[in-house]
Design a protein around this motif. Structure first.
Motif, PDB file in Angstrom:
ATOM      1  N   UNK A 128     -24.588  13.950  -1.456  1.00 27.31           N
ATOM      2  CA  UNK A 128     -25.608  13.160  -0.768  1.00 27.31           C
ATOM      3  C   UNK A 128     -26.936  13.147  -1.509  1.00 27.31           C
ATOM      4  N   UNK A 129     -26.990  13.761  -2.684  1.00 25.55           N
ATOM      5  CA  UNK A 129     -28.233  13.845  -3.446  1.00 25.55           C
ATOM      6  C   UNK A 129     -28.147  13.031  -4.727  1.00 25.55           C
ATOM      7  N   UNK A 130     -29.166  12.182  -4.965  1.00 26.58           N
ATOM      8  CA  UNK A 130     -29.209  11.406  -6.207  1.00 26.58           C
ATOM      9  C   UNK A 130     -29.284  12.312  -7.431  1.00 26.58           C
ATOM     10  N   UNK A 131     -29.914  13.465  -7.274  1.00 27.98           N
ATOM     11  CA  UNK A 131     -30.048  14.404  -8.395  1.00 27.98           C
ATOM     12  C   UNK A 131     -28.680  14.902  -8.838  1.00 27.98           C
ATOM     13  N   UNK A 132     -27.845  15.319  -7.874  1.00 30.53           N
ATOM     14  CA  UNK A 132     -26.502  15.795  -8.211  1.00 30.53           C
ATOM     15  C   UNK A 132     -25.633  14.656  -8.748  1.00 30.53           C
ATOM     16  N   UNK A 133     -25.818  13.450  -8.200  1.00 32.79           N
ATOM     17  CA  UNK A 133     -25.062  12.296  -8.689  1.00 32.79           C
ATOM     18  C   UNK A 133     -25.448  11.968 -10.122  1.00 32.79           C
ATOM     19  N   UNK A 134     -26.707  12.155 -10.447  1.00 27.08           N
ATOM     20  CA  UNK A 134     -27.179  11.885 -11.802  1.00 27.08           C
ATOM     21  C   UNK A 134     -26.455  12.757 -12.822  1.00 27.08           C
ATOM     22  N   UNK A 135     -26.190  14.009 -12.449  1.00 25.55           N
ATOM     23  CA  UNK A 135     -25.449  14.913 -13.338  1.00 25.55           C
ATOM     24  C   UNK A 135     -24.040  14.384 -13.588  1.00 25.55           C
ATOM     25  N   UNK A 136     -23.411  13.872 -12.526  1.00 24.13           N
ATOM     26  CA  UNK A 136     -22.050  13.330 -12.671  1.00 24.13           C
ATOM     27  C   UNK A 136     -22.072  12.041 -13.490  1.00 24.13           C
ATOM     28  N   UNK A 137     -23.127  11.248 -13.304  1.00 26.35           N
ATOM     29  CA  UNK A 137     -23.249   9.995 -14.050  1.00 26.35           C
ATOM     30  C   UNK A 137     -23.257  10.241 -15.551  1.00 26.35           C
ATOM     31  N   UNK A 138     -23.922  11.315 -15.961  1.00 18.32           N
ATOM     32  CA  UNK A 138     -23.999  11.631 -17.384  1.00 18.32           C
ATOM     33  C   UNK A 138     -22.602  11.877 -17.953  1.00 18.32           C
ATOM     34  N   UNK A 139     -21.752  12.552 -17.181  1.00 13.12           N
ATOM     35  CA  UNK A 139     -20.374  12.823 -17.610  1.00 13.12           C
ATOM     36  C   UNK A 139     -19.575  11.522 -17.722  1.00 13.12           C
ATOM     37  N   UNK A 184     -28.692   5.262 -14.414  1.00  9.75           N
ATOM     38  CA  UNK A 184     -29.585   6.122 -13.641  1.00  9.75           C
ATOM     39  C   UNK A 184     -30.667   5.271 -12.960  1.00  9.75           C
ATOM     40  N   UNK A 185     -31.145   4.243 -13.687  1.00 11.49           N
ATOM     41  CA  UNK A 185     -32.105   3.310 -13.078  1.00 11.49           C
ATOM     42  C   UNK A 185     -31.503   2.628 -11.860  1.00 11.49           C
ATOM     43  N   UNK A 186     -30.221   2.242 -11.983  1.00  7.56           N
ATOM     44  CA  UNK A 186     -29.536   1.579 -10.869  1.00  7.56           C
ATOM     45  C   UNK A 186     -29.340   2.545  -9.698  1.00  7.56           C
ATOM     46  N   UNK A 187     -29.065   3.812 -10.012  1.00 13.45           N
ATOM     47  CA  UNK A 187     -28.861   4.817  -8.970  1.00 13.45           C
ATOM     48  C   UNK A 187     -30.121   4.995  -8.129  1.00 13.45           C
ATOM     49  N   UNK A 188     -31.273   5.047  -8.788  1.00 18.48           N
ATOM     50  CA  UNK A 188     -32.534   5.274  -8.089  1.00 18.48           C
ATOM     51  C   UNK A 188     -33.190   3.967  -7.610  1.00 18.48           C
ATOM     52  N   UNK A 189     -32.463   2.862  -7.759  1.00 17.24           N
ATOM     53  CA  UNK A 189     -32.981   1.562  -7.368  1.00 17.24           C
ATOM     54  C   UNK A 189     -33.259   1.490  -5.864  1.00 17.24           C
ATOM     55  N   UNK A 190     -32.398   2.134  -5.089  1.00 17.79           N
ATOM     56  CA  UNK A 190     -32.569   2.186  -3.639  1.00 17.79           C
ATOM     57  C   UNK A 190     -31.909   3.445  -3.097  1.00 17.79           C
ATOM     58  N   UNK A 191     -32.265   3.820  -1.886  1.00 14.79           N
ATOM     59  CA  UNK A 191     -31.733   5.044  -1.299  1.00 14.79           C
ATOM     60  C   UNK A 191     -30.249   4.899  -0.970  1.00 14.79           C
ATOM     61  N   UNK A 192     -29.550   6.011  -1.012  1.00 16.50           N
ATOM     62  CA  UNK A 192     -28.136   6.019  -0.655  1.00 16.50           C
ATOM     63  C   UNK A 192     -27.976   5.775   0.845  1.00 16.50           C
ATOM     64  N   UNK A 193     -26.933   5.036   1.205  1.00 22.50           N
ATOM     65  CA  UNK A 193     -26.692   4.749   2.618  1.00 22.50           C
ATOM     66  C   UNK A 193     -26.055   5.934   3.344  1.00 22.50           C
ATOM     67  N   UNK A 194     -25.309   6.736   2.568  1.00 29.01           N
ATOM     68  CA  UNK A 194     -24.525   7.820   3.160  1.00 29.01           C
ATOM     69  C   UNK A 194     -24.157   8.772   2.028  1.00 29.01           C
ATOM     70  N   UNK A 195     -23.401   9.804   2.352  1.00 24.09           N
ATOM     71  CA  UNK A 195     -22.909  10.687   1.294  1.00 24.09           C
ATOM     72  C   UNK A 195     -21.863   9.931   0.469  1.00 24.09           C
ATOM     73  N   UNK A 196     -21.687  10.340  -0.774  1.00 25.29           N
ATOM     74  CA  UNK A 196     -20.870   9.589  -1.737  1.00 25.29           C
ATOM     75  C   UNK A 196     -19.610  10.362  -2.120  1.00 25.29           C
ATOM     76  N   UNK A 197     -18.485   9.659  -2.147  1.00 28.37           N
ATOM     77  CA  UNK A 197     -17.215  10.286  -2.546  1.00 28.37           C
ATOM     78  C   UNK A 197     -16.774   9.847  -3.936  1.00 28.37           C
ATOM     79  N   UNK A 198     -17.316   8.740  -4.444  1.00 27.42           N
ATOM     80  CA  UNK A 198     -16.903   8.239  -5.765  1.00 27.42           C
ATOM     81  C   UNK A 198     -18.037   7.452  -6.399  1.00 27.42           C
ATOM     82  N   UNK A 199     -18.215   7.622  -7.712  1.00 29.17           N
ATOM     83  CA  UNK A 199     -19.109   6.739  -8.459  1.00 29.17           C
ATOM     84  C   UNK A 199     -18.406   6.299  -9.734  1.00 29.17           C
ATOM     85  N   UNK A 200     -18.796   5.135 -10.224  1.00 31.29           N
ATOM     86  CA  UNK A 200     -18.195   4.616 -11.447  1.00 31.29           C
ATOM     87  C   UNK A 200     -19.204   3.779 -12.221  1.00 31.29           C
TER      88      UNK A 200
END
Length: 365
Positions: A259-270, A322-338
């Motif tokens: 549910x955190x953009x910060x943690x998602x950012x780490x996964x995005x890098x991978x 990462x710019x797209x991720x922080x473009x707007x707030x998350x609606x809910x917790x996230x199970x998948x990103x691509x």
């Protein structure tokens, strides 16, 4: 608008429950059992289901958790994509015995244009029968086929007598067939579009055909023209022997929702690292970058941006997503990103594409 009805002899070959059938063929203990290729963990997804499993409602893209609830005795098998690819290549070699106009859609299905074929066989239906027999005898698997005057109708027809069957829609049968067809069976009509059509009083091809082009564009945007044409049996897209890759990407499902953009950012890098590696392997770059987010309630959101220059490096892919991720707030917790890149530097100018032949031919099917 001027209408051009092109008659070709098109076959759509679709392997029956391909991944699951391969596993049953290779392991006799799985014969006649309800099996699913994929993962049975709470985050696992069904890639393919045997027909025995489908009787319980199990289908591809379903979560392993839901599949197990529907079919408690379901057997999960890990996918072996190298094996599926090898068999797919053998099947494709059979296609090329009949025509060089083969357009693969995936490992388990393809379009074939046999209007002018290597065997000199005037009947596309007989060619489809021969191909299915060869696949069974040489590979050991069942295939279904649809045969008609264009890709749209061939695709629809291949589902009618599944599994291990085929259906031919003759030129003189096209109009009646489409008028009676429920719109949910139209290729390209998903669940959301189907429900929207039903709300508009569009239940069959006949209902769709009665709507004006303006009405369909108003309610379905760019797809309106497509629905207008296919409801009249018109789909002049040729079988493309060389399909140009339109996008390339990677995605990841998490074991626990994030549910955190910060943690998602780490996964995005991978993921950016994986996408960049694939871009390098394919020697491509892209201008349009898309971030896919699937929330815990399975709602999917995409955020895209088209750049002025082509990119392919890990650093730029990560920076832009990462710019797209922080473009707007998350609606809910996230199970998948691509992440995916499209508008690739391999795409050809569509203005130079060949125009379809408009003559109506008398073809023996």
């Amino acid at each position: 608008m001027p209408l051009k009805l092109t008659h070709r002899k098109i076959i759509h070959v679709d392997m029956d429950a391909f991944y699951a059938s391969v596993e049953q063929m290779d392991n006799p203990d799985l014969q006649d059992k309800a099996i699913a290729v994929g993962g049975n963990s709470k985050r696992g997804v069904v890639a393919a289901a045997s027909y025995e499993a489908r009787k319980f409602g199990v289908k591809s893209a379903m979560s392993g958790f839901k599949a197990t609830k529907l079919c408690p005795d379901l057997i999960f098998v890990k996918p072996r994509f190298d094996r599926y690819k090898k068999l797919s290549q053998r099947i494709r070699r059979i296609f090329f015995e009949y025509t060089d106009l083969v357009e693969p859609l995936s490992l388990d299905e393809a379009y074939l244009d046999v209007t002018h074929n290597k065997k000199g066989q005037p009947s596309a239906s007989k060619i489809a029968e021969e191909i299915r027999r060869k696949i069974k005898s040489q590979v050991g698997l069942n295939a279904s086929a649809g045969i008609s005057i264009n890709k749209f109708l061939a695709k629809v027809a291949s589902d009618i007598n599944k599994p291990n069957g085929q259906k031919t829609i003759l030129p003189e049968e096209v109009e009646e067939f489409i008028e009676q067809l429920d719109v949910r069976f139209f290729y390209g009509v998903g669940k959301v579009t189907q429900e929207k059509m039903y709300r508009l009083g569009i239940f069959t091809g006949k209902d769709l055909k009665e709507k004006s082009l303006g009405f369909l564009k108003e309610h379905f945007g760019k797809s309106g023209k497509y629905y207008y044409l296919v409801s009249r049996g018109i789909h002049n897209s040729p079988v493309k022997a060389e399909r140009t890759r339109k996008s390339l990407g990677a995605e990841r499902t998490f074991s626990d929702n994030i549910s955190s953009e910060v943690f998602l950012s780490e996964r995005l890098k991978q993921i950016a690292h994986e996408v960049a590696k694939r871009m390098k392997k394919q020697d491509v770059a892209g201008k349009t970058i898309t971030l896919k987010i699937k929330y815990s309630n399975f709602e999917v959101q995409t955020r895209s941006k088209t750049l002025k220059l082509y990119i392919s490096s890990e650093e730029l892919i990560f920076e832009k997503t990462k710019d797209l991720l922080y473009q707007e707030k998350l609606k809910d917790s996230v199970r998948l990103i691509g992440i995916s890149l499209s508008n690739l530097n391999t795409e050809k100018d569509s203005l130079h594409a060949s125009k379809p032949i408009s003559a109506q031919l008398k073809l023996k099917f």
